[in-house]
Motif scaffolding. Structure first.
Motif, PDB file in Angstrom:
ATOM      1  N   HIS A 174      -8.136 -23.915   1.628  1.00 22.52           N
ATOM      2  CA  HIS A 174      -8.237 -22.465   1.416  1.00 22.52           C
ATOM      3  C   HIS A 174      -9.439 -22.128   0.537  1.00 22.52           C
ATOM      4  O   HIS A 174     -10.109 -21.110   0.745  1.00 22.52           O
ATOM      5  CB  HIS A 174      -6.957 -21.921   0.792  1.00 22.52           C
ATOM      6  CG  HIS A 174      -5.822 -21.782   1.759  1.00 22.52           C
ATOM      7  ND1 HIS A 174      -5.962 -21.179   2.995  1.00 22.52           N
ATOM      8  CD2 HIS A 174      -4.505 -22.151   1.671  1.00 22.52           C
ATOM      9  CE1 HIS A 174      -4.799 -21.184   3.631  1.00 22.52           C
ATOM     10  NE2 HIS A 174      -3.904 -21.774   2.847  1.00 22.52           N
ATOM     11  N   GLU A 197      -4.232 -20.353   8.164  1.00 22.41           N
ATOM     12  CA  GLU A 197      -3.331 -21.438   7.759  1.00 22.41           C
ATOM     13  C   GLU A 197      -3.552 -22.687   8.614  1.00 22.41           C
ATOM     14  O   GLU A 197      -3.570 -23.811   8.095  1.00 22.41           O
ATOM     15  CB  GLU A 197      -1.878 -20.979   7.841  1.00 22.41           C
ATOM     16  CG  GLU A 197      -1.509 -19.935   6.805  1.00 22.41           C
ATOM     17  CD  GLU A 197      -1.681 -20.411   5.374  1.00 22.41           C
ATOM     18  OE1 GLU A 197      -1.515 -21.626   5.112  1.00 22.41           O
ATOM     19  OE2 GLU A 197      -2.017 -19.583   4.513  1.00 22.41           O
ATOM     20  N   HIS A 242       2.482 -18.487   9.494  1.00 19.81           N
ATOM     21  CA  HIS A 242       1.694 -19.682   9.203  1.00 19.81           C
ATOM     22  C   HIS A 242       1.460 -20.554  10.432  1.00 19.81           C
ATOM     23  O   HIS A 242       0.737 -21.545  10.358  1.00 19.81           O
ATOM     24  CB  HIS A 242       2.398 -20.537   8.142  1.00 19.81           C
ATOM     25  CG  HIS A 242       2.156 -20.069   6.748  1.00 19.81           C
ATOM     26  ND1 HIS A 242       2.201 -18.744   6.381  1.00 19.81           N
ATOM     27  CD2 HIS A 242       1.850 -20.746   5.609  1.00 19.81           C
ATOM     28  CE1 HIS A 242       1.950 -18.632   5.081  1.00 19.81           C
ATOM     29  NE2 HIS A 242       1.730 -19.832   4.603  1.00 19.81           N
TER      30      HIS A 242
END
Length: 291
Positions: A174, A197, A242
């Motif tokens: 991330h 994700e 996700h």
């Protein structure tokens, strides 16, 4: 007082008490040589070593990214510590929030199952934070927060070896996205979140499988990831989607193949080039559960 007193649970829920340790780590946590990861510090060496490796591996400016622990019991051992967090969340001074803080500490102490804040529910979390995605910057440094609870959970289901490293590598993924503005997307919210994700899963697995990353056995990595990806969701319309377990495993399997099938095993793909290859593959990766 019962083993699970509904009044205690209700009060903690309506005042967001279960998330106070997370807020404490986010707002006040800092990287330190004295930090411990895991209830007994059992993951300290593994996670701190991996953080150094991740910073060396990826081609972003990562010197200021901190690795911060999340401990529930530490927070609820001090009304003053709870009060300083409440003052940020609800306003006022820490002193003005001390009565509410003492109530939280008392509630947590009253309920045996909460173990004075040591119950994993208070720290079942791991996440990356950067002000680059915060509409109201607060001066908090870039960080990865690793909670005791999620580490306990992985250990309880037999994933205490690879899973903590995979989670940390995912969260660092991330930060690669933050640094390269890879969160920007024209996709609607559920698909946009799924994209970021799954990309972080891919960044993490590429690092874990790469000869200059953790160089872990691919079967071992994917077997572990397949198990904890079962927490993947099928809420296709949820803005926080996700990706399904199948999609998460597909993204990781693809990333491992990129590392293992490279002609030059010692070469690390630039992060933007890797992201570009992921984007080109994304439609195939989501096909298992595209509905």
């Amino acid at each position: 007082m019962g083993a699970e007193d509904p009044f205690v649970i209700f009060m903690l829920s309506i005042f967001d008490g279960f998330n106070l340790p997370t807020y404490d780590a986010l707002i006040f946590g800092t990287e330190s040589k004295s930090n411990k990861f895991g209830v007994n510090g059992e993951y300290t060496q593994k996670l701190t070593s991996e953080m150094k490796n991740l910073k060396r591996f990826w081609d972003i400016n990562s010197a200021d990214i901190q690795l911060v622990p999340l401990h529930g019991a530490d927070v609820f051992s001090s009304p003053e510590r709870v009060a300083r967090t409440l003052s940020v969340l609800y306003g006022g001074t820490p002193e003005s929030q001390l009565d509410l803080a003492e109530m939280f500490v008392e509630l947590v102490d009253m309920e045996p199952i909460l173990k004075g804040g040591a119950n994993p529910i208070f720290s079942f979390n791991a996440f990356a934070y950067s002000e680059k995605r915060d509409p109201e910057p607060t001066g908090v440094s870039d960080r990865i927060i690793m909670g005791d609870g999620i580490l306990q959970g992985m250990s309880a289901v037999g994933l205490g070896d690879v899973a903590p490293r995979a989670i940390e590598a995912h969260e660092f993924g991330h930060h690669v996205q933050y640094a390269n503005d890879l969160f920007v997307s024209d996709l609607p919210a559920p698909e946009a979140t799924r994209r970021t994700e799954l990309m972080a899963d891919a960044f993490g697995t590429y690092y874990l499988a790469h000869a200059r990353g953790e160089a872990l056995n691919t079967k071992r990595v994917l077997g572990s990831e397949q198990s904890f990806y079962e927490v993947g969701d099928c809420g296709f319309d949820n803005p926080g989607h996700h990706g399904t377990p199948n999609q998460r495993l597909a993204a990781s399997s693809w990333a491992a193949s990129v590392a293992n099938d490279a002609a030059k095993q010692g070469h690390i793909l630039p992060s933007l080039k890797f992201a570009g290859q992921f984007e080109a593959k994304l439609s195939d990766l989501v096909k298992p559960d595209a509905g």
